[in-house]
Design a protein around this motif. Structure first.
Motif, mmCIF file in Angstrom:
data_model
loop_
_atom_site.group_PDB
_atom_site.id
_atom_site.type_symbol
_atom_site.label_atom_id
_atom_site.label_comp_id
_atom_site.label_asym_id
_atom_site.label_seq_id
_atom_site.Cartn_x
_atom_site.Cartn_y
_atom_site.Cartn_z
ATOM 1 N N THR A 54 0.950 -1.556 0.016
ATOM 2 C CA THR A 54 -0.202 0.265 -0.291
ATOM 3 C C THR A 54 1.354 1.608 -0.434
ATOM 4 O OG1 THR A 54 -0.140 -0.081 2.725
ATOM 5 C CG2 THR A 54 -1.676 -1.348 1.103
ATOM 6 N N THR A 55 0.628 2.641 0.019
ATOM 7 C CA THR A 55 1.600 3.998 -0.045
ATOM 8 C C THR A 55 1.875 3.646 1.161
ATOM 9 O OG1 THR A 55 -0.479 5.002 -1.251
ATOM 10 C CG2 THR A 55 0.698 6.030 0.333
ATOM 11 N N GLU A 56 1.107 3.553 2.638
ATOM 12 C CA GLU A 56 1.787 3.509 3.843
ATOM 13 C C GLU A 56 3.189 2.464 3.424
ATOM 14 O OE1 GLU A 56 -1.653 3.507 2.895
ATOM 15 O OE2 GLU A 56 -1.892 5.424 3.962
ATOM 16 N N THR A 57 2.752 0.936 2.971
ATOM 17 C CA THR A 57 3.774 0.421 3.150
ATOM 18 C C THR A 57 4.771 0.556 2.709
ATOM 19 O OG1 THR A 57 2.678 -1.408 3.673
ATOM 20 C CG2 THR A 57 3.559 -2.433 3.220
ATOM 21 N N SER A 58 4.909 1.170 1.402
ATOM 22 C CA SER A 58 5.582 1.427 0.126
ATOM 23 C C SER A 58 6.667 2.367 0.956
ATOM 24 C CB SER A 58 5.194 1.535 -1.267
ATOM 25 O OG SER A 58 4.720 1.147 -1.229
ATOM 26 N N GLN A 59 5.536 3.430 2.228
ATOM 27 C CA GLN A 59 6.547 4.774 2.083
ATOM 28 C C GLN A 59 8.352 3.805 2.949
ATOM 29 O OE1 GLN A 59 6.812 7.830 1.911
ATOM 30 N NE2 GLN A 59 5.653 8.497 0.563
ATOM 31 N N ASP A 60 6.981 3.279 3.664
ATOM 32 C CA ASP A 60 8.066 2.161 5.324
ATOM 33 C C ASP A 60 9.030 1.292 4.362
ATOM 34 O OD1 ASP A 60 8.642 1.230 7.513
ATOM 35 O OD2 ASP A 60 8.555 -0.843 6.542
ATOM 36 N N VAL A 61 8.793 0.906 3.489
ATOM 37 C CA VAL A 61 10.189 0.296 2.493
ATOM 38 C C VAL A 61 10.721 1.031 1.961
ATOM 39 C CG1 VAL A 61 10.623 -0.974 -0.184
ATOM 40 C CG2 VAL A 61 8.540 -1.634 1.739
ATOM 41 N N LEU A 62 10.402 2.678 1.871
ATOM 42 C CA LEU A 62 11.636 3.627 0.824
ATOM 43 C C LEU A 62 12.256 3.794 2.012
ATOM 44 C CD1 LEU A 62 9.037 4.988 -1.487
ATOM 45 C CD2 LEU A 62 11.146 3.872 -1.890
ATOM 46 N N THR A 63 12.182 4.004 3.678
ATOM 47 C CA THR A 63 13.047 4.549 4.446
ATOM 48 C C THR A 63 14.013 4.358 4.915
ATOM 49 O OG1 THR A 63 11.588 3.343 6.168
ATOM 50 C CG2 THR A 63 10.260 5.408 5.346
ATOM 51 N N LYS A 64 14.225 2.261 4.588
ATOM 52 C CA LYS A 64 15.221 1.695 4.911
ATOM 53 C C LYS A 64 16.092 1.834 3.983
ATOM 54 C CE LYS A 64 12.030 -0.602 7.456
ATOM 55 N NZ LYS A 64 11.875 -1.010 8.099
ATOM 56 N N THR A 65 16.611 2.673 2.753
ATOM 57 C CA THR A 65 16.963 3.639 2.118
ATOM 58 C C THR A 65 18.085 5.055 2.784
ATOM 59 O OG1 THR A 65 16.320 4.938 0.754
ATOM 60 C CG2 THR A 65 16.236 2.124 0.219
ATOM 61 N N LYS A 66 17.150 5.277 3.065
ATOM 62 C CA LYS A 66 17.779 7.059 3.475
ATOM 63 C C LYS A 66 18.682 6.998 4.061
ATOM 64 C CE LYS A 66 12.585 8.423 3.032
ATOM 65 N NZ LYS A 66 11.764 9.476 3.187
ATOM 66 N N ALA A 67 19.345 6.427 5.325
ATOM 67 C CA ALA A 67 19.943 6.900 5.961
ATOM 68 C C ALA A 67 21.443 6.467 4.966
ATOM 69 C CB ALA A 67 20.134 6.487 7.200
ATOM 70 N N HIS A 68 21.563 5.583 4.785
ATOM 71 C CA HIS A 68 22.386 4.704 3.887
ATOM 72 C C HIS A 68 22.387 5.748 2.529
ATOM 73 C CE1 HIS A 68 22.679 0.778 5.765
ATOM 74 N NE2 HIS A 68 21.440 0.310 5.860
ATOM 75 N N PHE A 69 21.824 6.556 1.868
ATOM 76 C CA PHE A 69 21.824 7.120 1.132
ATOM 77 C C PHE A 69 22.609 8.735 1.152
ATOM 78 C CE2 PHE A 69 19.237 4.777 -2.589
ATOM 79 C CZ PHE A 69 19.269 4.269 -2.071
ATOM 80 N N ARG A 70 22.088 9.176 2.160
ATOM 81 C CA ARG A 70 22.384 10.309 2.800
ATOM 82 C C ARG A 70 24.028 10.212 2.723
ATOM 83 N NH1 ARG A 70 17.741 10.423 7.588
ATOM 84 N NH2 ARG A 70 16.319 11.578 5.533
ATOM 85 N N ALA A 71 24.399 8.941 4.054
ATOM 86 C CA ALA A 71 25.998 9.016 3.515
ATOM 87 C C ALA A 71 26.730 8.292 2.594
ATOM 88 C CB ALA A 71 26.081 7.508 4.839
ATOM 89 N N LYS A 72 26.167 8.251 1.412
ATOM 90 C CA LYS A 72 25.777 7.780 -0.183
ATOM 91 C C LYS A 72 27.247 6.570 -0.106
ATOM 92 C CE LYS A 72 27.450 12.187 -1.264
ATOM 93 N NZ LYS A 72 28.581 13.273 -2.218
ATOM 94 N N ASP A 73 26.297 5.698 0.303
ATOM 95 C CA ASP A 73 26.286 4.393 0.529
ATOM 96 C C ASP A 73 24.738 3.453 -0.032
ATOM 97 O OD1 ASP A 73 27.090 1.399 0.790
ATOM 98 O OD2 ASP A 73 27.936 1.595 2.900
ATOM 99 N N TYR A 74 24.867 3.510 -1.157
ATOM 100 C CA TYR A 74 24.339 3.556 -2.311
ATOM 101 C C TYR A 74 23.771 1.993 -2.041
ATOM 102 C CZ TYR A 74 24.360 7.735 -3.767
ATOM 103 O OH TYR A 74 24.360 9.446 -3.849
ATOM 104 N N GLY A 75 25.463 1.187 -2.024
ATOM 105 C CA GLY A 75 24.774 -0.839 -1.764
ATOM 106 C C GLY A 75 24.145 -1.133 -0.757
ATOM 107 N N LYS A 76 24.738 -0.930 0.310
ATOM 108 C CA LYS A 76 23.546 -1.026 1.975
ATOM 109 C C LYS A 76 22.316 -1.128 1.976
ATOM 110 C CE LYS A 76 27.672 -1.182 5.180
ATOM 111 N NZ LYS A 76 28.068 -0.694 5.956
ATOM 112 N N GLY A 77 21.959 0.692 1.358
ATOM 113 C CA GLY A 77 20.888 1.305 1.161
ATOM 114 C C GLY A 77 19.744 0.209 0.477
ATOM 115 N N LEU A 78 20.435 0.206 -1.087
ATOM 116 C CA LEU A 78 19.535 -0.551 -1.924
ATOM 117 C C LEU A 78 19.329 -2.113 -1.181
ATOM 118 C CD1 LEU A 78 21.616 0.136 -5.233
ATOM 119 C CD2 LEU A 78 18.641 0.909 -4.460
#
Length: 327
Positions: free
Chosen positions: A117-141
């Motif tokens: 759902t929209t809420e579940t999809s948003q929750d999935v996307l939050t898993k990447t944020k901390a890693h992406f902010r550190a430019k660690d794209y592999g761990k985020g994905l």
């Protein structure tokens, strides 16, 4: 005027589609931004391949530097999902990230919308944020892919338990056939060994009788049959010696029977065990052609395909479900 408008429309259409990248071959990970290492891509490919094997869900990861100015990320992701035809039964997922714009979206096909759902999809996307902010794209994905796998498993999406049980029964049957075939092969080997030993003993006895002094009376009173067999033998070309035609017949017959029996057993074994392995290998996602998008979309032999309009098949079931976020 109409001619000019038609040309203008054609130009806009061609320009629009030229902004949509083509999928890379043999991969789920389309790293157009070049932010991932080869080992990270391999790890992601292996993980997504396991998801497809378990659930049948196809997942495409698309990493770009920027979204073309003609689109926002929702439109861009939807066009990629529809053009690539991700998913076999309107159950695909497309993740798009624009690195320089720090935007991301998870595009969800129709049959997965109850899970993502929209809420579940948003929750999935939050898993990447901390890693992406550190430019660690592999761990985020990898965090994103792992969470998608967890949610699919939790929802029980994939092969029904009845089908899994049937597959287990098939494996047990094939194992039983294999064990029976092995026992028969051993029995034939032992039998063939004793037949060969028997023939060798017979030939040895015949040689002993040949080496004994003989008399005309002995030859006339019952050994004429041996002489006939001896004279009816053939020359084997080894030191000019002759072998008994009867002995050669027994040896050839025993050897031929033994070899033919083993051949038939091996052929039976191959015809009954190998095809099951081939069927296992031909299951969706079991091969090395990662990212074979929509390979069975047009197949309706399973009776589970949607009976909706033609636009449904052309869109791959993507109608805008999912969620977007920044990081």
């Amino acid at each position: 005027m109409k001619y000019i408008l038609s040309l203008l429309l054609l130009f806009v259409t061609v320009t629009t589609f030229s902004q949509i990248p083509k999928p890379l071959k043999d991969t789920y990970v389309n790293d157009f931004a070049k932010v991932l290492s080869k080992s990270e891509i391999k790890k992601l490919n292996d993980t997504i391949n396991q998801i497809e094997k378990k659930s049948g869900v196809q997942l495409a990861l698309v990493i770009v530097n920027t979204i073309p100015k003609e689109y926002d990320i929702e439109e861009y992701s939807l066009l990629i999902a529809r053009r690539w035809k991700v998913g076999n039964k309107e159950d695909g997922l497309v993740y798009v990230a624009a690195v320089k714009q720090r935007k991301q979206r998870l595009e969800v096909a129709r049959n997965l919308e109850p899970i993502f759902t929209t809420e579940t999809s948003q929750d999935v996307l939050t898993k990447t944020k901390a890693h992406f902010r550190a430019k660690d794209y592999g761990k985020g994905l990898f965090a994103l892919v792992s969470d998608i796998s967890f949610k699919l498993d939790s929802a029980g999406y994939g092969e029904p338990p009845a089908v899994q049980s049937l597959a287990a029964v098939d494996k047990q049957d094939n194992k039983a056939v294999s064990n029976t075939s092995d026992r028969v092969d051993i029995t034939l080997f032992v039998l063939g060994f004793f037949v060969i030993v028997f023939v060798l003993v017979v030939l040895l006895i015949v040689r002993i009788f040949r080496s004994r002094p003989s008399s005309q009376t002995f030859a006339n009173n019952g050994f004429g049959g041996y002489n006939n067999g001896y004279n009816g033998g053939f020359n084997n070309g080894y030191n000019g010696r002759r072998r008994s035609g009867l002995g050669s017949f027994f040896a050839g017959a025993a050897t031929g029977y033994f070899a033919n029996s083993l051949f038939n057993r091996n052929r039976y074994h191959n015809n009954h065990v190998v095809p099951q392995q081939t069927q296992e290998e031909e299951r969706p996602g079991s091969g090395s052609n990662f990212g074979d998008w929509g390979s069975s979309r047009d197949s309706s032999s399973d009776g589970n395909s949607s009976s909706g309009s033609s636009s449904s098949s052309s869109s791959g079931g993507f109608s805008g479900g999912g969620a977007s976020s920044d990081w």
